[in-house]
Design a protein around this motif. Structure first.
Motif, PDB file in Angstrom:
ATOM      1  N   THR A 369       0.839  -1.204   0.000  1.00  0.00           N
ATOM      2  CA  THR A 369       0.000   0.000   0.000  1.00  0.00           C
ATOM      3  C   THR A 369       0.872   1.251   0.000  1.00  0.00           C
ATOM      4  N   PRO A 370       0.757   2.130  -0.992  1.00  0.00           N
ATOM      5  CA  PRO A 370       1.558   3.365  -0.998  1.00  0.00           C
ATOM      6  C   PRO A 370       1.181   4.275   0.174  1.00  0.00           C
ATOM      7  N   TYR A 371       2.183   4.895   0.789  1.00  0.00           N
ATOM      8  CA  TYR A 371       1.947   5.818   1.902  1.00  0.00           C
ATOM      9  C   TYR A 371       1.060   6.978   1.465  1.00  0.00           C
ATOM     10  N   ASP A 372       1.269   7.451   0.237  1.00  0.00           N
ATOM     11  CA  ASP A 372       0.516   8.609  -0.247  1.00  0.00           C
ATOM     12  C   ASP A 372      -0.723   8.172  -1.028  1.00  0.00           C
ATOM     13  N   SER A 373      -1.548   7.330  -0.408  1.00  0.00           N
ATOM     14  CA  SER A 373      -2.772   6.845  -1.043  1.00  0.00           C
ATOM     15  C   SER A 373      -3.939   6.957  -0.075  1.00  0.00           C
ATOM     16  N   GLU A 374      -5.145   6.968  -0.611  1.00  0.00           N
ATOM     17  CA  GLU A 374      -6.340   6.992   0.232  1.00  0.00           C
ATOM     18  C   GLU A 374      -6.447   5.713   1.057  1.00  0.00           C
ATOM     19  N   GLU A 375      -5.954   4.606   0.496  1.00  0.00           N
ATOM     20  CA  GLU A 375      -5.978   3.335   1.232  1.00  0.00           C
ATOM     21  C   GLU A 375      -5.121   3.418   2.491  1.00  0.00           C
ATOM     22  N   ALA A 376      -3.985   4.102   2.389  1.00  0.00           N
ATOM     23  CA  ALA A 376      -3.109   4.252   3.553  1.00  0.00           C
ATOM     24  C   ALA A 376      -3.769   5.099   4.629  1.00  0.00           C
ATOM     25  N   LEU A 377      -4.451   6.166   4.213  1.00  0.00           N
ATOM     26  CA  LEU A 377      -5.160   7.007   5.182  1.00  0.00           C
ATOM     27  C   LEU A 377      -6.263   6.219   5.876  1.00  0.00           C
ATOM     28  N   ALA A 511      10.101   9.753   2.129  1.00  0.00           N
ATOM     29  CA  ALA A 511       9.598  11.028   2.665  1.00  0.00           C
ATOM     30  C   ALA A 511       9.511  12.127   1.614  1.00  0.00           C
ATOM     31  N   HIS A 512      10.539  12.241   0.749  1.00  0.00           N
ATOM     32  CA  HIS A 512      10.547  13.336  -0.225  1.00  0.00           C
ATOM     33  C   HIS A 512       9.794  13.006  -1.508  1.00  0.00           C
ATOM     34  N   ASP A 513       9.325  11.760  -1.632  1.00  0.00           N
ATOM     35  CA  ASP A 513       8.434  11.425  -2.748  1.00  0.00           C
ATOM     36  C   ASP A 513       7.004  11.867  -2.457  1.00  0.00           C
ATOM     37  N   ILE A 514       6.718  12.127  -1.190  1.00  0.00           N
ATOM     38  CA  ILE A 514       5.340  12.359  -0.751  1.00  0.00           C
ATOM     39  C   ILE A 514       5.058  13.853  -0.707  1.00  0.00           C
ATOM     40  N   LYS A 515       3.954  14.255  -1.299  1.00  0.00           N
ATOM     41  CA  LYS A 515       3.597  15.669  -1.319  1.00  0.00           C
ATOM     42  C   LYS A 515       3.240  16.149   0.088  1.00  0.00           C
ATOM     43  N   PRO A 516       3.528  17.413   0.373  1.00  0.00           N
ATOM     44  CA  PRO A 516       3.285  17.937   1.724  1.00  0.00           C
ATOM     45  C   PRO A 516       1.858  17.728   2.219  1.00  0.00           C
ATOM     46  N   GLU A 517       0.868  17.884   1.334  1.00  0.00           N
ATOM     47  CA  GLU A 517      -0.513  17.743   1.794  1.00  0.00           C
ATOM     48  C   GLU A 517      -0.821  16.344   2.294  1.00  0.00           C
ATOM     49  N   HIS A 518      -0.095  15.342   1.749  1.00  0.00           N
ATOM     50  CA  HIS A 518      -0.375  13.993   2.235  1.00  0.00           C
ATOM     51  C   HIS A 518       0.304  13.738   3.579  1.00  0.00           C
ATOM     52  N   ILE A 520       0.457  15.928   5.962  1.00  0.00           N
ATOM     53  CA  ILE A 520      -0.421  16.495   6.990  1.00  0.00           C
ATOM     54  C   ILE A 520      -1.729  15.720   7.083  1.00  0.00           C
ATOM     55  N   LYS A 521      -2.208  15.167   5.976  1.00  0.00           N
ATOM     56  CA  LYS A 521      -3.400  14.319   6.029  1.00  0.00           C
ATOM     57  C   LYS A 521      -3.154  13.079   6.880  1.00  0.00           C
ATOM     58  N   MET A 522      -1.954  12.529   6.756  1.00  0.00           N
ATOM     59  CA  MET A 522      -1.634  11.337   7.546  1.00  0.00           C
ATOM     60  C   MET A 522      -1.555  11.687   9.028  1.00  0.00           C
ATOM     61  N   GLN A 523      -0.937  12.808   9.349  1.00  0.00           N
ATOM     62  CA  GLN A 523      -0.883  13.232  10.751  1.00  0.00           C
ATOM     63  C   GLN A 523      -2.292  13.413  11.304  1.00  0.00           C
ATOM     64  N   ASP A 554      -2.009  26.001   7.530  1.00  0.00           N
ATOM     65  CA  ASP A 554      -3.457  26.175   7.357  1.00  0.00           C
ATOM     66  C   ASP A 554      -4.179  24.834   7.420  1.00  0.00           C
ATOM     67  N   GLN A 555      -3.610  23.838   6.736  1.00  0.00           N
ATOM     68  CA  GLN A 555      -4.242  22.518   6.711  1.00  0.00           C
ATOM     69  C   GLN A 555      -4.206  21.853   8.081  1.00  0.00           C
ATOM     70  N   ALA A 556      -3.111  22.038   8.809  1.00  0.00           N
ATOM     71  CA  ALA A 556      -3.008  21.461  10.152  1.00  0.00           C
ATOM     72  C   ALA A 556      -4.123  21.993  11.049  1.00  0.00           C
ATOM     73  N   PHE A 557      -4.389  23.289  10.940  1.00  0.00           N
ATOM     74  CA  PHE A 557      -5.470  23.887  11.726  1.00  0.00           C
ATOM     75  C   PHE A 557      -6.833  23.380  11.259  1.00  0.00           C
ATOM     76  N   LYS A 558      -7.029  23.358   9.965  1.00  0.00           N
ATOM     77  CA  LYS A 558      -8.307  22.937   9.394  1.00  0.00           C
ATOM     78  C   LYS A 558      -8.615  21.480   9.729  1.00  0.00           C
ATOM     79  N   LEU A 559      -7.589  20.614   9.707  1.00  0.00           N
ATOM     80  CA  LEU A 559      -7.784  19.181   9.928  1.00  0.00           C
ATOM     81  C   LEU A 559      -7.718  18.787  11.399  1.00  0.00           C
TER      82      LEU A 559
END
Length: 746
Positions: A369-377, A511-518, A520-523, A554-559
């Motif tokens: 399962t890729p870390y930067d996927s909806e399945e991982a979340l 870590a550097h393959d993963i976009k920043p938004e993912h 913060i979504k994982m956190q 902004d995303q950290a606050f929103k999420l």
């Protein structure tokens, strides 16, 4: 009776890295420094000590049986407690907690009591967090003396100096977190207090942000600054301007982070005891003043069942481990020797524990399962929801036989059916830097920093370290080779590598393959099901912009995260990158800084003579790219002993320079050392040969700026481990060395 080895039990497997970390940091040593226990005996020592708490609640309990269960829990690497427990359980120090928060009151006595208490905690192996928000701002009047206050940041420097002098648990310096509310009048001074990257180096700093402030940012309006001494408004600032400055500093240096105070206190389980104002050094543990927390982490890689083609999480086995781990951590509270009576009362009054996880990235690899996927979340939420639910059940089960925590009547659980809990909190996602090395898995919930990296060992040998899941798969699918692993280490990713199957390139992201938004979504996915908070770093590429940092905040606050830390690659001075693309010029990389690097054939430099009490000292410094690379020192007409010592100093300074130690750090160590024959030279005293060397280096490399202050250009500081010389990475809100287990955050 069996042999000592049989009595301890067997550990199936330890990597060489794990053995190194255990020997350096955890295994008991005798008075001469010789290791006198094995890893098996360490786990047995810990298990036996923690199991003793069982007698507090049921004298009929078979303590040896519980001890065996605790031993298996650790020796099978299903669960490991925080480092102080492994180091100190069953030993004279006896302090088993990692996280503390201390109050800093607005008085000289209150401030220096906090300094003293912090030193005591650091000596025992813990890290400390402080809110400096109660201190009156700089230039405020001090009624008792008629003087003026110097402000929170000036007092932080005193804490920093005290930390510098006290080694944590006798092995390393402690770590601190400083928090200042965004509405404190000195907030701008605080935000920029680590600008020069040399001061406050024993502190992580975070701005305590409020909902009101974030609303003002959204509306780009001014907000009130509140004097904590008077409680009255003392000024106004534009919220968007303050936010932009905070973002700019984080982009530039990695500091400050932010914590969301209102979100933290929405989940304060004991509001009747007051508000939480600060966290521990890595931000994952908000605590009340004088409170501590015992942490531990479950290794998810030990809970895979099914076939190679259809692996899945073994929730039945995980459930059993969660309940036993909660029991272990609750026992730890009773068996810990806390450094202060007030802390002992608070800890035993709330009985907070923080059970978390490690090995999540490796688990995803194992599950394809890729870390930067909806399945991982989705899997993150599923697993952490399970850990939280079962840890709450385990706490309720313990309450039936042991009673609820003493401050229960001050808690949000009072009067709620089915919420008779033993512990005010049960879950935390904590840093697992050294623990994950011991367990042989990835750190916490972080993505893997690299699948393969090169480590320099004795005699300049190069050792290729490969992620074990990736290595097994590469061997199984017949594409493993040392040359490929070295190529992956050089590039820092498998993306685009024709020798790695395309389906695996999608799964084995780093870590550097993963976009920043993912990131913060994982956190946020883990935070949703965590009582306390989550330790994670959002790693950004070097070319990330300040707008990217603002998006993360902004995303950290929103999420509804409780805080966030970012690190932009290369934002520290002259960082030696741990990975770089072959053939590309990387300006941030200092090629010669790795420990043990061979000397260039030709170097230029200078020689200077300086008088000392032992005779004329001749100092020759060779430079590489305008920077000091090595130093030779000779004393004229001196005895053989003096010359030998002088030569040794020169060799050690040369080694330090080639290992990435800054000239200003070297000067700081040797300047002012006093010998028996001081002498005047150029209007000042030269105390000794080391002091003379410091003066020559200072004159050459620390020119004064326009304000008359020394300012160092050509800084050689790189992000190398100060203990083993390997590259340090930023994850879990902390600097960590995956080679020897060194961590900056305790």
């Amino acid at each position: 009776m069996g042999t000592k080895k049989e009595q301890a039990g067997q550990i199936d497997f330890l990597t060489e890295n794990a053995k190194t970390v255990l020997e350096r940091r955890y295994l008991k040593k005798d008075a001469s420094g010789k290791i006198c226990e094995s890893p098996e005996h360490m786990f047995r020592r810990v298990a036996a000590h923690i199991a003793k708490a069982e007698k507090n609640y049921d004298t009929a309990t078979d303590v040896r049986e519980i001890e065996d269960q605790f031993y298996s829990l650790m020796a099978e690497f299903r669960f490991l407690p925080n480092s102080p427990t492994l180091m100190n359980a069953g030993r004279s120090l006896g302090q088993l907690a990692a996280c503390f928060v201390l109050p800093v009151e607005d008085s000289i006595d209150g401030i220096f009591d906090a300094v003293k208490n912090a030193a005591t905690i650091h000596k025992s192996g813990g890290g400390t967090g402080f809110s400096f928000s109660r201190l009156r701002p700089e230039n405020s009047k001090v009624g008792s003396t008629g003087g003026v206050a110097s402000g929170p940041v000036s007092f932080m420097k005193i804490f920093n100096i005290a930390t510098e002098q006290v080694k944590q648990g006798g092995t390393r310096r402690g770590a601190n977190m400083a928090v200042l509310r965004v509405d404190h009048p000195d907030i701008m001074t605080f935000i920029t207090c680590k600008n020069n990257k040399k001061e406050l180096n024993n502190f992580n700093i975070s701005v305590g942000v409020t909902d009101e402030f974030m609303a003002a940012v959204a509306q780009k309006r001014d907000y009130d600054l509140i004097d904590p001494h008077s409680g009255k408004m003392s000024g106004r600032l534009n919220a968007d301007a303050v936010y932009n400055e905070l973002i700019s500093q984080a982009w530039e240096t990695g500091d400050p982070g932010i914590i969301f105070l209102d979100e933290i206190n929405r989940f304060n389980t004991t509001p009747g005891l007051g508000d939480m104002e600060s966290t521990n050094p890595c931000g994952e543990q908000p605590l009340l003043p004088m409170e501590a927390c015992n942490l531990g982490s479950i290794n998810l890689t030990r809970f895979i069942t099914g076939t190679k083609k259809q692996p899945e999480v073994d929730y039945e086995k995980l459930l059993e481990t969660i309940h036993l781990s909660v029991r272990f951590l609750d026992n730890t509270i009773d068996m810990s020797r806390y450094p202060m009576d007030e802390i002992d009362r608070m800890v035993k009054g709330n009985r907070k524990i923080g059970l978390g996880i490690m090995g999540f990235a490796d688990l995803l690899y194992m599950l394809d399962t890729p870390y930067d996927s909806e399945e991982a979340l989705a899997l993150a939420k599923e697993i952490m929801s399970f850990v939280q639910t079962e840890s709450h059940k385990a706490s309720c089960d313990l309450a039936k036989t042991r009673g609820v925590f003493p401050n229960f009547d001050h808690s949000v659980f009072k009067g709620k059916k089915g919420q008779q809990r033993r512990n005010a909190t049960t879950t935390t996602i904590a840093p697992t830097g050294t623990l994950s090395i011991i367990a042989g898995c990835s750190s916490g919930i972080e993505p893997a920093f690299a699948l393969s990296y090169v480590r320099t060992v004795m005699d300049n040998d190069r050792l290729i370290e490969v992620n074990p899941v990736f290595k097994r798969l590469a061997i199984d699918k017949d594409f493993y080779s040392d040359a490929l692993m070295e190529e992956i280490a050089e590039n820092g990713t498998v993306k685009g590598n024709l020798n790695v199957p395309s389906d695996l390139q999608k799964v084995f992201v780093t870590a550097h393959d993963i976009k920043p938004e993912h990131h913060i979504k994982m956190q946020a996915a883990f935070q949703k099901y965590t009582d306390n908070a989550v330790s994670k770093t959002v790693n950004l590429p070097h070319d990330a912009t300040q707008a990217d940092v603002r998006f993360i905040y902004d995303q950290a606050f929103k999420l509804k995260c409780k805080g966030v830390t970012i690190y932009r690659d290369g934002s520290k001075d002259n960082q030696v990158l741990s990975v770089s693309k072959k053939g590309e010029k990387v300006e941030e990389k200092d090629d010669f800084l790795l420990a043990g690097q061979q000397r260039p054939q030709t170097l230029e430099g200078f020689t200077e003579r300086i008088k000392t009490g032992m005779g004329n000292l001749y100092i020759t410094v060779s430079e590489y790219k305008g920077r000091p690379f090595e130093l030779f020192a000779t004393v004229g007409k001196s005895g053989k002993s003096t010359q030998a010592k002088t030569e040794a100093i020169g060799r050690l300074i040369s080694l330090a320079l080639r290992s990435g130690i800054t000239v200003d750090d070297i000067i700081g160590q040797i300047s002012g050392i006093r010998g028996e024959h001081a002498i005047f030279q150029d209007g000042g005293l030269v105390y000794s040969i080391p002091d003379a060397i410091a003066k020559v280096l200072e004159k050459r490399y620390l020119p004064k700026n326009g304000n008359g202050k020394k300012q160092f250009k050509n800084n050689l500081k790189s992000d190398l481990c100060p203990e083993c010389g390997q590259a340090i990475i930023f994850e879990e809100g902390c600097k960590t060395c995956h080679s020897c287990g060194y961590t900056k955050c305790g």
